[in-house]
Design an enzyme around this catalytic site. Sequence first.
Site, PDB file in Angstrom:
ATOM      1  N   SER A  78       0.658  12.518   5.402  1.00 11.88           N
ATOM      2  CA  SER A  78       0.407  11.795   3.966  1.00 11.88           C
ATOM      3  C   SER A  78      -1.216  11.415   5.531  1.00 11.88           C
ATOM      4  O   SER A  78      -2.510  10.681   4.679  1.00 11.88           O
ATOM      5  CB  SER A  78       1.199  10.437   3.736  1.00 11.88           C
ATOM      6  OG  SER A  78       1.564  10.122   4.931  1.00 11.88           O
ATOM      7  N   ASN A  97       9.154   1.951   7.642  1.00 12.32           N
ATOM      8  CA  ASN A  97       8.989   1.628   6.081  1.00 12.32           C
ATOM      9  C   ASN A  97       8.704  -0.053   5.742  1.00 12.32           C
ATOM     10  O   ASN A  97       8.157  -0.172   4.406  1.00 12.32           O
ATOM     11  CB  ASN A  97      10.502   1.750   5.034  1.00 12.32           C
ATOM     12  CG  ASN A  97      11.529   3.067   5.316  1.00 12.32           C
ATOM     13  OD1 ASN A  97      10.494   4.334   5.468  1.00 12.32           O
ATOM     14  ND2 ASN A  97      12.696   3.019   5.735  1.00 12.32           N
ATOM     15  N   THR A 155     -13.374  -0.985 -40.570  1.00 12.94           N
ATOM     16  CA  THR A 155     -11.836  -0.132 -39.861  1.00 12.94           C
ATOM     17  C   THR A 155     -11.658   0.718 -40.576  1.00 12.94           C
ATOM     18  O   THR A 155     -12.660   1.070 -42.118  1.00 12.94           O
ATOM     19  CB  THR A 155     -10.862  -1.594 -41.751  1.00 12.94           C
ATOM     20  OG1 THR A 155     -11.147  -1.596 -42.491  1.00 12.94           O
ATOM     21  CG2 THR A 155     -11.415  -2.787 -40.433  1.00 12.94           C
ATOM     22  N   HIS A 156     -10.742   1.489 -40.442  1.00 12.33           N
ATOM     23  CA  HIS A 156     -11.046   3.006 -40.813  1.00 12.33           C
ATOM     24  C   HIS A 156     -12.006   3.917 -40.364  1.00 12.33           C
ATOM     25  O   HIS A 156     -12.175   4.409 -40.980  1.00 12.33           O
ATOM     26  CB  HIS A 156      -9.980   2.764 -41.775  1.00 12.33           C
ATOM     27  CG  HIS A 156      -9.310   1.608 -42.379  1.00 12.33           C
ATOM     28  ND1 HIS A 156      -7.890   2.393 -42.602  1.00 12.33           N
ATOM     29  CD2 HIS A 156      -8.881   1.102 -42.810  1.00 12.33           C
ATOM     30  CE1 HIS A 156      -7.193   1.766 -42.824  1.00 12.33           C
ATOM     31  NE2 HIS A 156      -7.400   1.073 -42.870  1.00 12.33           N
ATOM     32  N   SER A 190     -29.288  18.348 -22.471  1.00 13.29           N
ATOM     33  CA  SER A 190     -28.472  20.757 -22.773  1.00 13.29           C
ATOM     34  C   SER A 190     -28.929  21.559 -22.377  1.00 13.29           C
ATOM     35  O   SER A 190     -30.064  21.240 -21.533  1.00 13.29           O
ATOM     36  CB  SER A 190     -27.972  20.563 -24.100  1.00 13.29           C
ATOM     37  OG  SER A 190     -27.998  21.907 -24.302  1.00 13.29           O
ATOM     38  N   LYS A 213     -31.618  17.223 -26.968  1.00 10.51           N
ATOM     39  CA  LYS A 213     -30.238  16.893 -26.849  1.00 10.51           C
ATOM     40  C   LYS A 213     -30.039  15.778 -25.902  1.00 10.51           C
ATOM     41  O   LYS A 213     -31.004  15.688 -24.738  1.00 10.51           O
ATOM     42  CB  LYS A 213     -28.865  17.591 -26.303  1.00 10.51           C
ATOM     43  CG  LYS A 213     -28.529  18.875 -27.372  1.00 10.51           C
ATOM     44  CD  LYS A 213     -27.783  17.207 -28.884  1.00 10.51           C
ATOM     45  CE  LYS A 213     -25.946  17.381 -28.419  1.00 10.51           C
ATOM     46  NZ  LYS A 213     -25.456  18.651 -28.487  1.00 10.51           N
ATOM     47  N   ASN A 248     -27.047  13.474 -24.372  1.00 12.15           N
ATOM     48  CA  ASN A 248     -25.583  13.069 -24.305  1.00 12.15           C
ATOM     49  C   ASN A 248     -25.367  12.144 -23.390  1.00 12.15           C
ATOM     50  O   ASN A 248     -25.402  11.764 -22.661  1.00 12.15           O
ATOM     51  CB  ASN A 248     -24.920  14.686 -24.130  1.00 12.15           C
ATOM     52  CG  ASN A 248     -25.535  16.187 -24.600  1.00 12.15           C
ATOM     53  OD1 ASN A 248     -25.601  15.425 -25.881  1.00 12.15           O
ATOM     54  ND2 ASN A 248     -25.510  17.022 -23.731  1.00 12.15           N
ATOM     55  N   GLU A 273     -18.906   9.406 -21.525  1.00  9.83           N
ATOM     56  CA  GLU A 273     -17.409  10.438 -22.534  1.00  9.83           C
ATOM     57  C   GLU A 273     -16.705  10.800 -21.410  1.00  9.83           C
ATOM     58  O   GLU A 273     -16.098  10.721 -21.471  1.00  9.83           O
ATOM     59  CB  GLU A 273     -18.268  11.604 -22.710  1.00  9.83           C
ATOM     60  CG  GLU A 273     -18.850  12.250 -23.925  1.00  9.83           C
ATOM     61  CD  GLU A 273     -20.138  13.047 -24.413  1.00  9.83           C
ATOM     62  OE1 GLU A 273     -19.687  14.401 -24.960  1.00  9.83           O
ATOM     63  OE2 GLU A 273     -20.820  13.694 -23.987  1.00  9.83           O
ATOM     64  N   TYR A 319      14.600   4.085   0.068  1.00  3.72           N
ATOM     65  CA  TYR A 319      13.436   3.987   0.910  1.00  3.72           C
ATOM     66  C   TYR A 319      13.654   5.793   1.183  1.00  3.72           C
ATOM     67  O   TYR A 319      14.653   6.379   1.428  1.00  3.72           O
ATOM     68  CB  TYR A 319      12.531   3.930   1.847  1.00  3.72           C
ATOM     69  CG  TYR A 319      12.022   5.333   2.397  1.00  3.72           C
ATOM     70  CD1 TYR A 319      10.425   4.828   2.221  1.00  3.72           C
ATOM     71  CD2 TYR A 319      11.400   6.196   3.454  1.00  3.72           C
ATOM     72  CE1 TYR A 319       9.275   5.399   2.069  1.00  3.72           C
ATOM     73  CE2 TYR A 319       9.848   7.228   3.144  1.00  3.72           C
ATOM     74  CZ  TYR A 319       9.554   6.533   2.794  1.00  3.72           C
ATOM     75  OH  TYR A 319       8.161   7.410   2.943  1.00  3.72           O
ATOM     76  N   GLN A 340       6.286   8.678  -0.573  1.00  6.99           N
ATOM     77  CA  GLN A 340       4.997   8.848   0.771  1.00  6.99           C
ATOM     78  C   GLN A 340       4.687   8.869  -1.358  1.00  6.99           C
ATOM     79  O   GLN A 340       2.895   8.781  -0.740  1.00  6.99           O
ATOM     80  CB  GLN A 340       5.073   9.517   0.882  1.00  6.99           C
ATOM     81  CG  GLN A 340       3.928   9.779   1.772  1.00  6.99           C
ATOM     82  CD  GLN A 340       4.117  11.379   3.663  1.00  6.99           C
ATOM     83  OE1 GLN A 340       4.675  10.634   4.254  1.00  6.99           O
ATOM     84  NE2 GLN A 340       3.927  12.147   3.218  1.00  6.99           N
ATOM     85  N   LYS A 364       0.672   6.419  -3.535  1.00  7.26           N
ATOM     86  CA  LYS A 364      -0.523   5.951  -2.789  1.00  7.26           C
ATOM     87  C   LYS A 364      -1.758   7.098  -3.627  1.00  7.26           C
ATOM     88  O   LYS A 364      -2.618   6.371  -4.069  1.00  7.26           O
ATOM     89  CB  LYS A 364      -0.928   6.387  -1.236  1.00  7.26           C
ATOM     90  CG  LYS A 364      -0.196   5.139  -0.530  1.00  7.26           C
ATOM     91  CD  LYS A 364       0.009   5.332   0.677  1.00  7.26           C
ATOM     92  CE  LYS A 364       1.494   5.917   1.178  1.00  7.26           C
ATOM     93  NZ  LYS A 364       2.605   5.622   1.082  1.00  7.26           N
TER      94      LYS A 364
HETATM   95  N1  ARG Z   1       3.912   7.546   5.387  1.00  2.00           N
HETATM   96  C1  ARG Z   1       4.886   7.113   4.702  1.00  2.00           C
HETATM   97  C2  ARG Z   1       4.886   6.614   3.434  1.00  2.00           C
HETATM   98  O1  ARG Z   1       3.966   6.207   3.142  1.00  2.00           O
HETATM   99  C3  ARG Z   1       5.303   6.062   5.562  1.00  2.00           C
HETATM  100  C4  ARG Z   1       6.890   5.715   5.726  1.00  2.00           C
HETATM  101  C5  ARG Z   1       8.088   6.450   6.565  1.00  2.00           C
HETATM  102  N2  ARG Z   1       9.209   6.766   6.450  1.00  2.00           N
HETATM  103  C6  ARG Z   1      10.258   7.525   6.908  1.00  2.00           C
HETATM  104  N3  ARG Z   1      11.464   7.130   6.539  1.00  2.00           N
HETATM  105  N4  ARG Z   1      10.160   8.541   7.255  1.00  2.00           N
HETATM  106  O2  ARG Z   1       6.034   7.023   2.545  1.00  2.00           O
END
Ligand code: ARG
Length: 468
Positions: free
Chosen positions: A28, A114, A159-160, A287, A293, A295, A300, A327, A332, A335
């Site tokens: 990650s 974790n 409206t509408h 364009s 044009k 745009n 958009e 967990y 992971q 993110k």
């Molecule tokens: N990179 C992991 C995550 O974002 C960190 C936590 C990993 N924990 C584990 N038990 N392997 O979730």
Amino acid sequence: MSEGKKQATWGGRFSEGPAELMLRIGESVSFDQRLAPFDVQGSQAQAAMLAHVGIITEAERDAIVAGLDAILAEVEAGEFSWDTALEDVHMNIEQALTQRVPAAAKLHTARSRNDQVATDMRLWFRYACGQLDASLAAVLSSLVDLADKTKETIIPGYTHLQRAQPVSMAHHLLAYVEMFQRDRTRVAAVREQANVCPLGSGAIAGTTLPIDREFVALKLGFVDAAGKPRVTQNSMDAVSDRDTFIDFASACATIGAHLSRLSEDFILWSSAEFGFVRLPDAFTTGSSLMPQKKNPDAFELIRGKSARLTGNLQMLLTMVKGLPLTYNRDLQEDKPPVFDSLDQALLMLDSVAACLPGVEVQTKRCAAAVADPALLATDVVDYLVEKAVPFREAHHVVGALVGLSEKLDTPLNELPYDQVAPIHEKLGEDWNVVFDLKRALAAREKPGMPGPKQVEARITYWRDQLKD
Ligand code: ARG
């Protein structure tokens, strides 16, 4: 040495390193390296706490803190070499630190990745909410500025998507100010939710070691309004809870929906059919084929990107819904959607804030659109109601007048009085005084209405709110 052997942090029980594909699917660091400043901050607080309770010495703490500062400086200078074999930001930093500072081998005491990643992300959410709030405030300011310039510009409200009643363009724009202010409240609530320290929850069940959770919380600024530390109250929840991710993505999705509606209004307003505004060249494109044009691409793209923000929320909800406590590695994947939601939401907000000052209002086109007297048909109803005609009856009467205007192909306000009078006894000779836009707006001065005094008061109110 195979790539897998580098996996010193958890590699003790393994005789074979991970497959190349395992490394690729497992890493990650390609996206979580942006957590480096928060990871360093969390680790420095952890080291301070370990020294505070006597698990490491003060000298060890100082070496760890200094080593982390040096690593962060390298990261910020783009000189740190990230290694996907070390999976994530946490292990990359810990490994680099251990190579430089022997005491770093003690840093992970009473901590798991974790609770570490949960802490990093809570620190990140506090930062992200601050960024969003600043960009929302800039959008509010640019909307209030444009509202100030368009207090006298009367346009049809729709409206509408059919012409309904006259409003000032300022009143229309201030509707968005209300929306974005609610977004700020939502973002502040996410920040508040994030502001609790999960460190000390360990992998799932805390630790037998004599740690001081409040100390770490204080150090990291996880405090309430009175300055008291706030720590999570269930270790299993703390390492598996992703509510803040969902609420953050949700706040961004709502911001996106608001921006998308605003964009749609400006796209319509800038079309030849409406012609209420001209967009600045800097936020439009031409364009490759049609030379004439211009745009509205920025708007958009904002409308398009709002779908992405909704998708990120959907992804998170789907990801967590079937997970047993606590967990699971699925988490992971939490993110990329929130990082993307922040990046895109900021880009969208900043583009709107930068584009609005360049918007030119086409007052003649606005005046032409709002000249249709039918927009004031409701005011004729009110005229009759003031003369004690029941509303339903008055509505019917004005319907007949509109019908007559269509039949005679004559604007509503120009109907000959000898044909108007027979429709209802209360239609006096002054019946058409209502066909005056200034009068129509001046008659709407209750809170929330588009009367000029109300609009002016709202502009003053928002300017005051946005001062600091
Ligand atoms: N990179 C992991 C995550 O974002 C960190 C936590 C990993 N924990 C584990 N038990 N392997 O979730």
